[in-house]
Design a protein around this motif. Structure first.
Motif, PDB file in Angstrom:
ATOM      1  N   ASP A  91       0.809   2.676   9.270  1.00 23.03           N
ATOM      2  CA  ASP A  91       0.051   2.576  10.496  1.00 23.03           C
ATOM      3  C   ASP A  91       0.003   1.069  11.623  1.00 23.03           C
ATOM      4  O   ASP A  91      -0.353   0.923  12.316  1.00 23.03           O
ATOM      5  CB  ASP A  91      -1.378   2.055   9.969  1.00 23.03           C
ATOM      6  N   HIS A 101      -2.385   8.038   9.838  1.00 22.20           N
ATOM      7  CA  HIS A 101      -2.193   8.800   8.913  1.00 22.20           C
ATOM      8  C   HIS A 101      -1.474   8.962   7.585  1.00 22.20           C
ATOM      9  O   HIS A 101      -0.287   8.279   7.564  1.00 22.20           O
ATOM     10  CB  HIS A 101      -2.441   9.887   9.535  1.00 22.20           C
ATOM     11  N   TRP A 102      -2.330   9.467   6.270  1.00 20.57           N
ATOM     12  CA  TRP A 102      -1.105   9.241   5.504  1.00 20.57           C
ATOM     13  C   TRP A 102       0.216   9.690   5.250  1.00 20.57           C
ATOM     14  O   TRP A 102       0.639   9.518   4.656  1.00 20.57           O
ATOM     15  CB  TRP A 102      -1.904  10.333   3.877  1.00 20.57           C
ATOM     16  N   ALA A 151       2.336   2.714   2.365  1.00 17.62           N
ATOM     17  CA  ALA A 151       4.239   2.665   3.057  1.00 17.62           C
ATOM     18  C   ALA A 151       4.741   1.655   2.391  1.00 17.62           C
ATOM     19  O   ALA A 151       6.157   2.486   1.878  1.00 17.62           O
ATOM     20  CB  ALA A 151       3.930   2.533   4.479  1.00 17.62           C
ATOM     21  N   ARG A 179      -5.408   5.672   0.282  1.00 15.16           N
ATOM     22  CA  ARG A 179      -6.867   5.566   0.767  1.00 15.16           C
ATOM     23  C   ARG A 179      -7.836   6.482   0.491  1.00 15.16           C
ATOM     24  O   ARG A 179      -8.777   6.474   1.003  1.00 15.16           O
ATOM     25  CB  ARG A 179      -6.715   4.726   1.879  1.00 15.16           C
ATOM     26  N   LYS A 225     -13.666  10.274   0.428  1.00 17.62           N
ATOM     27  CA  LYS A 225     -13.855  11.400  -0.239  1.00 17.62           C
ATOM     28  C   LYS A 225     -13.892  11.178  -1.420  1.00 17.62           C
ATOM     29  O   LYS A 225     -15.750  11.114  -2.193  1.00 17.62           O
ATOM     30  CB  LYS A 225     -12.569  12.230  -0.241  1.00 17.62           C
ATOM     31  N   GLU A 268      -2.554  -4.493  11.737  1.00 12.10           N
ATOM     32  CA  GLU A 268      -2.520  -5.836  11.332  1.00 12.10           C
ATOM     33  C   GLU A 268      -1.268  -6.737  11.710  1.00 12.10           C
ATOM     34  O   GLU A 268      -0.003  -7.011  11.024  1.00 12.10           O
ATOM     35  CB  GLU A 268      -2.855  -5.670   9.879  1.00 12.10           C
ATOM     36  N   ARG A 306     -12.067   0.504   4.286  1.00 13.07           N
ATOM     37  CA  ARG A 306     -10.805   0.784   4.281  1.00 13.07           C
ATOM     38  C   ARG A 306     -10.146   0.325   3.271  1.00 13.07           C
ATOM     39  O   ARG A 306      -9.225   0.672   2.613  1.00 13.07           O
ATOM     40  CB  ARG A 306     -10.120  -0.597   5.370  1.00 13.07           C
ATOM     41  N   TRP A 322      -5.065  15.604   7.750  1.00 13.68           N
ATOM     42  CA  TRP A 322      -5.496  16.152   7.389  1.00 13.68           C
ATOM     43  C   TRP A 322      -6.996  15.025   7.026  1.00 13.68           C
ATOM     44  O   TRP A 322      -6.890  14.308   7.119  1.00 13.68           O
ATOM     45  CB  TRP A 322      -5.827  16.903   6.147  1.00 13.68           C
ATOM     46  N   ALA A 331      -2.093  -7.957   0.019  1.00 10.20           N
ATOM     47  CA  ALA A 331      -3.230  -9.005   0.554  1.00 10.20           C
ATOM     48  C   ALA A 331      -3.613  -8.395  -0.851  1.00 10.20           C
ATOM     49  O   ALA A 331      -4.511 -10.075  -1.319  1.00 10.20           O
ATOM     50  CB  ALA A 331      -3.470  -9.180   2.105  1.00 10.20           C
ATOM     51  N   GLU A 332      -3.742  -7.388  -0.366  1.00 12.44           N
ATOM     52  CA  GLU A 332      -5.063  -6.906  -2.453  1.00 12.44           C
ATOM     53  C   GLU A 332      -4.788  -7.046  -3.640  1.00 12.44           C
ATOM     54  O   GLU A 332      -3.518  -7.179  -3.650  1.00 12.44           O
ATOM     55  CB  GLU A 332      -5.284  -5.342  -1.869  1.00 12.44           C
ATOM     56  N   SER A 387       0.808  -0.745  -0.228  1.00 15.89           N
ATOM     57  CA  SER A 387       0.126  -0.495   0.248  1.00 15.89           C
ATOM     58  C   SER A 387       0.573   1.175   0.152  1.00 15.89           C
ATOM     59  O   SER A 387       1.842   0.962  -0.848  1.00 15.89           O
ATOM     60  CB  SER A 387      -1.100   0.010   1.033  1.00 15.89           C
ATOM     61  N   ALA A 445       0.927 -12.921   3.620  1.00 16.20           N
ATOM     62  CA  ALA A 445       1.796 -13.510   4.446  1.00 16.20           C
ATOM     63  C   ALA A 445       1.323 -14.534   5.464  1.00 16.20           C
ATOM     64  O   ALA A 445       0.133 -13.626   6.410  1.00 16.20           O
ATOM     65  CB  ALA A 445       2.981 -11.955   4.996  1.00 16.20           C
TER      66      ALA A 445
HETATM   67  C1  FAD Z   1     -11.248   5.589   4.001  1.00 17.79           C
HETATM   68  C2  FAD Z   1     -10.349   6.795   4.414  1.00 17.79           C
HETATM   69  C3  FAD Z   1      -9.116   7.630   4.753  1.00 17.79           C
HETATM   70  C4  FAD Z   1      -8.570   8.524   4.584  1.00 17.79           C
HETATM   71  N1  FAD Z   1      -8.879   9.417   4.890  1.00 17.79           N
HETATM   72  C5  FAD Z   1      -7.175  10.322   5.227  1.00 17.79           C
HETATM   73  C6  FAD Z   1      -7.047  11.607   5.263  1.00 17.79           C
HETATM   74  O1  FAD Z   1      -7.772  12.090   5.180  1.00 17.79           O
HETATM   75  N2  FAD Z   1      -6.051  11.735   5.426  1.00 17.79           N
HETATM   76  C7  FAD Z   1      -5.217  11.239   6.457  1.00 17.79           C
HETATM   77  O2  FAD Z   1      -3.599  11.770   6.961  1.00 17.79           O
HETATM   78  N3  FAD Z   1      -5.325   9.829   6.252  1.00 17.79           N
HETATM   79  C8  FAD Z   1      -5.960   9.576   5.994  1.00 17.79           C
HETATM   80  N4  FAD Z   1      -5.868   8.420   6.222  1.00 17.79           N
HETATM   81  C9  FAD Z   1      -5.029   6.847   6.691  1.00 17.79           C
HETATM   82  C10 FAD Z   1      -3.998   6.881   5.394  1.00 17.79           C
HETATM   83  O3  FAD Z   1      -5.111   6.138   4.150  1.00 17.79           O
HETATM   84  C11 FAD Z   1      -3.563   5.750   6.513  1.00 17.79           C
HETATM   85  O4  FAD Z   1      -2.177   5.789   7.332  1.00 17.79           O
HETATM   86  C12 FAD Z   1      -1.932   4.799   5.277  1.00 17.79           C
HETATM   87  O5  FAD Z   1      -3.070   3.598   3.925  1.00 17.79           O
HETATM   88  C13 FAD Z   1      -1.094   3.743   5.914  1.00 17.79           C
HETATM   89  O6  FAD Z   1      -0.644   3.296   5.172  1.00 17.79           O
HETATM   90  P1  FAD Z   1       0.333   2.493   5.783  1.00 17.79           P
HETATM   91  O7  FAD Z   1       0.820   1.512   4.191  1.00 17.79           O
HETATM   92  O8  FAD Z   1       0.258   1.873   6.842  1.00 17.79           O
HETATM   93  O9  FAD Z   1      -0.945   0.665   5.457  1.00 17.79           O
HETATM   94  P2  FAD Z   1      -2.554   0.464   4.782  1.00 17.79           P
HETATM   95  O10 FAD Z   1      -2.789   1.166   4.265  1.00 17.79           O
HETATM   96  O11 FAD Z   1      -3.489  -0.398   6.048  1.00 17.79           O
HETATM   97  O12 FAD Z   1      -1.769  -1.151   3.470  1.00 17.79           O
HETATM   98  C14 FAD Z   1      -1.526  -2.519   5.091  1.00 17.79           C
HETATM   99  C15 FAD Z   1      -1.914  -2.956   3.570  1.00 17.79           C
HETATM  100  O13 FAD Z   1      -0.867  -3.907   3.437  1.00 17.79           O
HETATM  101  C16 FAD Z   1      -1.508  -5.901   3.292  1.00 17.79           C
HETATM  102  N5  FAD Z   1      -1.658  -6.310   3.524  1.00 17.79           N
HETATM  103  C17 FAD Z   1      -2.236  -6.881   5.249  1.00 17.79           C
HETATM  104  N6  FAD Z   1      -1.452  -7.915   6.533  1.00 17.79           N
HETATM  105  C18 FAD Z   1      -1.006  -7.964   4.925  1.00 17.79           C
HETATM  106  C19 FAD Z   1       0.149  -9.374   4.729  1.00 17.79           C
HETATM  107  N7  FAD Z   1      -0.057 -10.740   6.098  1.00 17.79           N
HETATM  108  N8  FAD Z   1       0.102 -10.115   4.017  1.00 17.79           N
HETATM  109  C20 FAD Z   1       0.839  -9.204   3.029  1.00 17.79           C
HETATM  110  N9  FAD Z   1      -0.290  -8.236   2.310  1.00 17.79           N
HETATM  111  C21 FAD Z   1      -1.000  -8.107   3.757  1.00 17.79           C
HETATM  112  C22 FAD Z   1      -2.907  -4.285   3.474  1.00 17.79           C
HETATM  113  O14 FAD Z   1      -4.207  -5.798   2.511  1.00 17.79           O
HETATM  114  C23 FAD Z   1      -3.103  -3.355   2.477  1.00 17.79           C
HETATM  115  O15 FAD Z   1      -3.195  -3.297   1.398  1.00 17.79           O
HETATM  116  C24 FAD Z   1      -7.594   7.335   5.404  1.00 17.79           C
HETATM  117  C25 FAD Z   1      -7.488   5.852   5.214  1.00 17.79           C
HETATM  118  C26 FAD Z   1      -8.570   5.639   5.436  1.00 17.79           C
HETATM  119  C27 FAD Z   1      -8.880   3.808   5.489  1.00 17.79           C
END
Ligand code: FAD
Length: 409
Positions: free
Chosen positions: A278, A295-296, A15, A45, A50, A245, A131, A324, A37-38, A13, A83
């Protein structure tokens, strides 16, 4: 680093995607394998609650990169694969299809998953969580065919969904179990002003009211609240928070506590294993405490920081946190890290459509919250980064130029 090195990133995703790109930008020429996983390539996200939910933006707006980017960069995408286990003694992870994937360095970016409700009727069709892209498309389709929505939870995701549904012309009821929404983040005073935004936009916001049951014949038709009130609806969206997660890491020996515990270089308790985004509970050396941020901006920047650490080029990761949220025609922004005990100072009129609030502790500015005040928030961020030494009278006084103050003037 040798060209034969294998760097594996689990979680494709924000990060994870940014980390993979950074490895290449920094000149790493070994294998980069991004496991997700997706079924989708890395995407963001924020648009999901929005403009994508409202159908105002093309669905492909969300992707970090065009489809051929990963092949061009020689980043191996393993999508639709989960995983299942981490085996540190073998330096490998075990995938859903039982394949053992060996790593020289591993980055965990598995993010967070939605907290699920466990009340009668919670599995009825028409009850949604948000999500993923697939969730957003399903809610959008349901909202287009609906006239009444109930949203459970007035946190940022619930509030954005409520706002989007209002813009789409639905009648919206929001249930929030707390007496003041977002009280822990914003404080009581500002939380009440935030509630006002939704009421002024026609949301029926019910505070101190939880969900007891979903009812319906084959599909949700009614929500029963904790006080026994029945609310008719065509769809319900649950936004009651997320949790890291980490299930797949249980038993691996990695230190887990409110996510994956990492130091300021994103390094976990296991050799050659890092975490970001996250899922990571990291040591913020500037604040002198642990943070896990959902957060993003953090997911993006910590993913980049972790990639550099994996290459031995790491620096302590200690940003002023920021997020934001867009609701109706308003942009809400928050910088810093406050706690419930901090003193709250509101600058100027208590207008929820143009609001600026500061959070102070021990004579230092810790955080700021603004509605449609982007320049002031930028200035506040600078003040916080510089140590937050500012007098409360200066913060309260609209005549004092924050930007000049931030520049030391
Ligand atoms: C609807 C929505 C709106 C948002 N709006 C804002 C905003 O306006 N401002 C803001 O600051 N933040 C916002 N956020 C938060 C921001 O999107 C998240 O902080 C960000 O997506 C985190 O990114 P990440 O890569 O850490 O984790 P994630 O986005 O959670 O991605 C983790 C990925 O890992 C995958 N995964 C999990 N377990 C496994 C496994 N065992 N094996 C393989 N893959 C796996 C998941 O399927 C997922 O695709 C929003 C979030 C959502 C859901």
């Amino acid at each position: 680093m040798a060209a034969s090195d294998v760097f594996v990133i689990v979680g494709a995703s924000l990060a994870g995607g940014r980390a993979a790109e950074t490895l290449r930008q920094e000149g790493f020429d070994g294998r980069v394998i991004l496991v997700g996983a997706e079924p989708e390539r890395p995407y963001e996200r924020p648009p999901l609650s929005k403009d994508v939910l409202r159908g105002e933006a093309p669905d492909d707006k969300v992707y970090l990169r065009p489809p051929d980017f990963y092949e061009e960069q020689d980043i191996e995408l393993r999508l639709g694969v989960r995983a299942q286990r981490l085996v540190p003694a073998e330096h490998s992870i075990i995938l859903g299809d039982a394949e053992h994937l060996r790593y020289d360095r591993l980055l965990i970016t598995t993010g967070a998953k939605v907290r699920q409700l466990n009340v009668p009727g919670c599995n009825l069709p028409g009850v949604y969580y948000l999500r993923t892209v697939a969730d957003a498309k399903a809610i959008r389709a349901a909202a287009r065919a609906a006239t009444r929505a109930v949203v459970i939870g007035a946190g940022f995701i619930g509030a954005e969904v409520a706002a989007s549904c209002r813009v789409m012309g639905l009648d919206v009821t929001v249930l929030e179990v707390l007496p003041v929404p977002l009280q822990r983040v914003l404080g009581e005073d500002v939380g009440n002003l935030y509630a006002q935004i939704h009421r002024e936009n026609g949301v029926d916001l019910r505070l101190g009211e939880g969900i007891a049951e979903f009812r319906g014949a084959g599909r949700v038709e009614e929500v029963v609240t904790s006080s026994g009130t029945r609310i008719t609806c065509d769809l319900a969206v649950v936004g009651v928070g997320v949790q890291p997660e980490v299930d797949w890491l249980e038993g691996s020996g990695i230190e887990l506590q409110n996510g994956v515990v990492v130091d300021e270089f994103c390094a976990t308790s296991l050799p050659d294993v890092y975490a970001a985004g996250d899922v990571a509970n990291w040591w913020h050396s500037g604040l002198g405490e642990r943070l896990r941020v959902e957060h993003w901006e953090n997911a993006q920047n910590q993913g980049i920081a972790a990639a550099r650490s994996m290459l031995g080029k790491g620096e302590p990761y200690a940003p002023v946190p920021y997020f934001w949220s867009d609701q109706y025609d308003l942009t809400l922004q928050y910088v810093g890290h406050a706690s419930g005990q901090d003193e709250v100072i509101i600058r100027g009129p208590r207008d929820p459509r143009s609001l600026l609030a500061f959070y102070m502790r021990d004579g230092r500015l810790r955080a700021a919250f603004g509605v449609n005040r982007p320049r002031d928030i930028t200035a506040a961020r600078r003040l916080i980064r510089n140590g937050g030494e500012v007098r409360r009278e200066q913060l309260a006084d609209e005549q004092v130029d924050l930007r000049r103050l931030a520049k030391g003037g």
